[in-house]
Design a protein around this motif. Structure first.
Motif, PDB file in Angstrom:
ATOM      1  N   GLN A  21       0.832  -1.201   0.000  1.00 51.32           N
ATOM      2  CA  GLN A  21       0.000   0.000   0.000  1.00 51.32           C
ATOM      3  C   GLN A  21       0.872   1.258   0.000  1.00 51.32           C
ATOM      4  O   GLN A  21       0.614   2.203  -0.748  1.00 51.32           O
ATOM      5  N   LYS A  22       1.911   1.259   0.822  1.00 50.88           N
ATOM      6  CA  LYS A  22       2.816   2.405   0.861  1.00 50.88           C
ATOM      7  C   LYS A  22       3.553   2.569  -0.463  1.00 50.88           C
ATOM      8  O   LYS A  22       3.788   3.678  -0.928  1.00 50.88           O
ATOM      9  N   ALA A  23       3.916   1.456  -1.079  1.00 53.32           N
ATOM     10  CA  ALA A  23       4.638   1.509  -2.353  1.00 53.32           C
ATOM     11  C   ALA A  23       3.765   2.047  -3.489  1.00 53.32           C
ATOM     12  O   ALA A  23       4.291   2.582  -4.467  1.00 53.32           O
ATOM     13  N   GLN A  24       2.452   1.916  -3.371  1.00 55.64           N
ATOM     14  CA  GLN A  24       1.550   2.420  -4.408  1.00 55.64           C
ATOM     15  C   GLN A  24       1.688   3.929  -4.583  1.00 55.64           C
ATOM     16  O   GLN A  24       1.554   4.443  -5.691  1.00 55.64           O
ATOM     17  N   ILE A  25       1.952   4.627  -3.508  1.00 52.10           N
ATOM     18  CA  ILE A  25       2.157   6.078  -3.596  1.00 52.10           C
ATOM     19  C   ILE A  25       3.371   6.364  -4.485  1.00 52.10           C
ATOM     20  O   ILE A  25       3.334   7.247  -5.336  1.00 52.10           O
ATOM     21  N   CYS A  26       4.432   5.578  -4.305  1.00 55.91           N
ATOM     22  CA  CYS A  26       5.656   5.753  -5.090  1.00 55.91           C
ATOM     23  C   CYS A  26       5.404   5.474  -6.572  1.00 55.91           C
ATOM     24  O   CYS A  26       5.976   6.131  -7.445  1.00 55.91           O
ATOM     25  N   ALA A  27       4.540   4.482  -6.833  1.00 56.36           N
ATOM     26  CA  ALA A  27       4.270   4.070  -8.216  1.00 56.36           C
ATOM     27  C   ALA A  27       3.626   5.175  -9.038  1.00 56.36           C
ATOM     28  O   ALA A  27       3.743   5.180 -10.259  1.00 56.36           O
ATOM     29  N   THR A  28       2.986   6.117  -8.385  1.00 56.28           N
ATOM     30  CA  THR A  28       2.348   7.223  -9.097  1.00 56.28           C
ATOM     31  C   THR A  28       3.341   7.915 -10.034  1.00 56.28           C
ATOM     32  O   THR A  28       3.006   8.213 -11.173  1.00 56.28           O
ATOM     33  N   CYS A  29       4.541   8.149  -9.564  1.00 52.18           N
ATOM     34  CA  CYS A  29       5.571   8.807 -10.390  1.00 52.18           C
ATOM     35  C   CYS A  29       6.645   7.841 -10.880  1.00 52.18           C
ATOM     36  O   CYS A  29       7.114   7.955 -12.006  1.00 52.18           O
ATOM     37  N   HIS A  30       7.031   6.900 -10.017  1.00 49.92           N
ATOM     38  CA  HIS A  30       8.137   5.995 -10.344  1.00 49.92           C
ATOM     39  C   HIS A  30       7.697   4.793 -11.169  1.00 49.92           C
ATOM     40  O   HIS A  30       8.539   4.010 -11.592  1.00 49.92           O
ATOM     41  N   GLY A  31       6.392   4.645 -11.412  1.00 54.37           N
ATOM     42  CA  GLY A  31       5.874   3.612 -12.294  1.00 54.37           C
ATOM     43  C   GLY A  31       5.486   2.331 -11.591  1.00 54.37           C
ATOM     44  O   GLY A  31       6.234   1.824 -10.766  1.00 54.37           O
ATOM     45  N   ALA A  32       4.311   1.823 -11.933  1.00 54.18           N
ATOM     46  CA  ALA A  32       3.808   0.577 -11.345  1.00 54.18           C
ATOM     47  C   ALA A  32       4.615  -0.627 -11.824  1.00 54.18           C
ATOM     48  O   ALA A  32       4.631  -1.665 -11.177  1.00 54.18           O
ATOM     49  N   ASP A  33       5.301  -0.482 -12.950  1.00 56.78           N
ATOM     50  CA  ASP A  33       6.108  -1.571 -13.505  1.00 56.78           C
ATOM     51  C   ASP A  33       7.606  -1.267 -13.436  1.00 56.78           C
ATOM     52  O   ASP A  33       8.409  -1.922 -14.068  1.00 56.78           O
ATOM     53  N   GLY A  34       7.952  -0.243 -12.659  1.00 57.04           N
ATOM     54  CA  GLY A  34       9.357   0.124 -12.494  1.00 57.04           C
ATOM     55  C   GLY A  34       9.864   1.147 -13.481  1.00 57.04           C
ATOM     56  O   GLY A  34      10.980   1.642 -13.339  1.00 57.04           O
ATOM     57  N   VAL A  35       9.055   1.475 -14.490  1.00 55.49           N
ATOM     58  CA  VAL A  35       9.444   2.489 -15.473  1.00 55.49           C
ATOM     59  C   VAL A  35       8.759   3.799 -15.087  1.00 55.49           C
ATOM     60  O   VAL A  35       7.527   3.889 -15.115  1.00 55.49           O
ATOM     61  N   PRO A  36       9.534   4.808 -14.676  1.00 56.41           N
ATOM     62  CA  PRO A  36       8.947   6.077 -14.265  1.00 56.41           C
ATOM     63  C   PRO A  36       8.104   6.721 -15.364  1.00 56.41           C
ATOM     64  O   PRO A  36       8.311   6.470 -16.554  1.00 56.41           O
ATOM     65  N   ILE A  37       7.193   7.589 -14.938  1.00 54.82           N
ATOM     66  CA  ILE A  37       6.265   8.213 -15.879  1.00 54.82           C
ATOM     67  C   ILE A  37       6.953   9.200 -16.816  1.00 54.82           C
ATOM     68  O   ILE A  37       6.431   9.499 -17.879  1.00 54.82           O
ATOM     69  N   ASN A  38       8.097   9.724 -16.414  1.00 53.14           N
ATOM     70  CA  ASN A  38       8.854  10.590 -17.330  1.00 53.14           C
ATOM     71  C   ASN A  38      10.346  10.397 -17.095  1.00 53.14           C
ATOM     72  O   ASN A  38      10.758   9.779 -16.125  1.00 53.14           O
ATOM     73  N   ASN A  39      11.133  10.933 -18.002  1.00 50.61           N
ATOM     74  CA  ASN A  39      12.573  10.668 -17.970  1.00 50.61           C
ATOM     75  C   ASN A  39      13.364  11.568 -17.023  1.00 50.61           C
ATOM     76  O   ASN A  39      14.581  11.511 -16.993  1.00 50.61           O
ATOM     77  N   THR A  40      12.659  12.379 -16.245  1.00 54.67           N
ATOM     78  CA  THR A  40      13.340  13.152 -15.206  1.00 54.67           C
ATOM     79  C   THR A  40      13.038  12.588 -13.814  1.00 54.67           C
ATOM     80  O   THR A  40      13.484  13.143 -12.817  1.00 54.67           O
ATOM     81  N   THR A  41      12.295  11.498 -13.785  1.00 56.13           N
ATOM     82  CA  THR A  41      12.006  10.780 -12.537  1.00 56.13           C
ATOM     83  C   THR A  41      12.877   9.530 -12.519  1.00 56.13           C
ATOM     84  O   THR A  41      12.874   8.766 -13.485  1.00 56.13           O
ATOM     85  N   PRO A  42      13.611   9.301 -11.429  1.00 56.13           N
ATOM     86  CA  PRO A  42      14.549   8.170 -11.435  1.00 56.13           C
ATOM     87  C   PRO A  42      13.883   6.803 -11.304  1.00 56.13           C
ATOM     88  O   PRO A  42      12.831   6.661 -10.695  1.00 56.13           O
ATOM     89  N   VAL A  43      14.563   5.811 -11.869  1.00 58.77           N
ATOM     90  CA  VAL A  43      14.222   4.416 -11.623  1.00 58.77           C
ATOM     91  C   VAL A  43      14.600   4.128 -10.178  1.00 58.77           C
ATOM     92  O   VAL A  43      15.711   4.462  -9.745  1.00 58.77           O
ATOM     93  N   ILE A  44      13.659   3.532  -9.423  1.00 60.69           N
ATOM     94  CA  ILE A  44      13.988   3.107  -8.059  1.00 60.69           C
ATOM     95  C   ILE A  44      13.925   1.593  -7.912  1.00 60.69           C
ATOM     96  O   ILE A  44      14.470   1.049  -6.961  1.00 60.69           O
ATOM     97  N   TRP A  45      13.277   0.905  -8.859  1.00 67.89           N
ATOM     98  CA  TRP A  45      13.252  -0.567  -8.804  1.00 67.89           C
ATOM     99  C   TRP A  45      14.669  -1.085  -8.994  1.00 67.89           C
ATOM    100  O   TRP A  45      15.341  -0.734  -9.974  1.00 67.89           O
ATOM    101  N   GLY A  46      15.136  -1.915  -8.071  1.00 60.38           N
ATOM    102  CA  GLY A  46      16.463  -2.512  -8.183  1.00 60.38           C
ATOM    103  C   GLY A  46      17.594  -1.591  -7.766  1.00 60.38           C
ATOM    104  O   GLY A  46      18.749  -1.985  -7.809  1.00 60.38           O
TER     105      GLY A  46
END
Length: 194
Positions: A21-46
């Motif tokens: 549930q807490k990670a869902q907030i992060c997914a808003t910008c960082h992406g639900a599949d690990g690919v951020p919504i834009n290229n100025t938002t960092p990858v945090i998966w891995g």
């Protein structure tokens, strides 16, 4: 599933549903599949766990500025930050499909990296470790923006990086960011399953 019933971190058990549930907030910008919504938002998966924790802590303390991140982390407990860092570290780094740098750009980037000793902290394949960020395969635009932020002092949570970026000729930063972005190193560093 890795987090089937409980996640044990730092000696405490956190329900998998709670961390998800807490990670869902992060997914808003960082992406639900690990690919951020834009290229100025960092990858945090891995990304490296210690590094993720320190960034969350620094956003909360205000030593790293972000009008988007500061309100998100404001009410996180220390354990929440540890749990989120561990959660995202155990996800597989996504391939953003960025091209490898052309040989002339790669040569300029390698020269710049060698002159300031990037591999001393970020390791041989720029995979990072512990509290040092993985740079390989990160968005090129994000990498460049952070190099420039360290250089001009607007990112102040790592004075050593600021010193290194100031010592690097500005014209070397874009080639360096393109080179790093095009590196896909998981097959070399044993992280293919993560």
């Amino acid at each position: 599933m890795l987090f089937a019933s409980a996640l044990v971190i730092g000696g405490s058990a956190i329900a998998a549903d709670d961390i998800e549930q807490k990670a869902q907030i992060c997914a808003t910008c960082h992406g639900a599949d690990g690919v951020p919504i834009n290229n100025t938002t960092p990858v945090i998966w891995g990304q490296d766990e210690g590094y993720l924790y320190l960034q969350l802590r620094d956003f909360q303390k205000g030593t790293r500025k972000s009008p988007l991140m500061e309100p998100i982390v404001a009410d996180l407990e220390k354990q929440d930050m540890y749990d989120l860092a561990a959660y995202f570290t155990n996800k597989k780094w996504p391939n953003l499909g960025q091209p490898s740098a052309p040989s002339d750009v790669a040569a300029k980037a390698e020269s710049a990296a060698k002159s300031i000793g990037c591999r001393g902290c970020h390791l041989d394949h720029f995979q990072g470790d512990g509290t040092t960020a993985r740079l390989a395969g990160q968005w090129q635009e994000y990498l460049l923006s952070q190099m420039l932020a360290f250089r001009d002092g607007s990112r102040g949570n790592n004075p050593g990086m600021s010193d290194l970026m100031k010592a690097t000729p500005k014209e070397d930063l874009e080639p360096l960011s393109k080179y790093l972005a095009g590196l896909q190193v998981d097959q070399y560093i044993g992280r293919g399953g993560r």
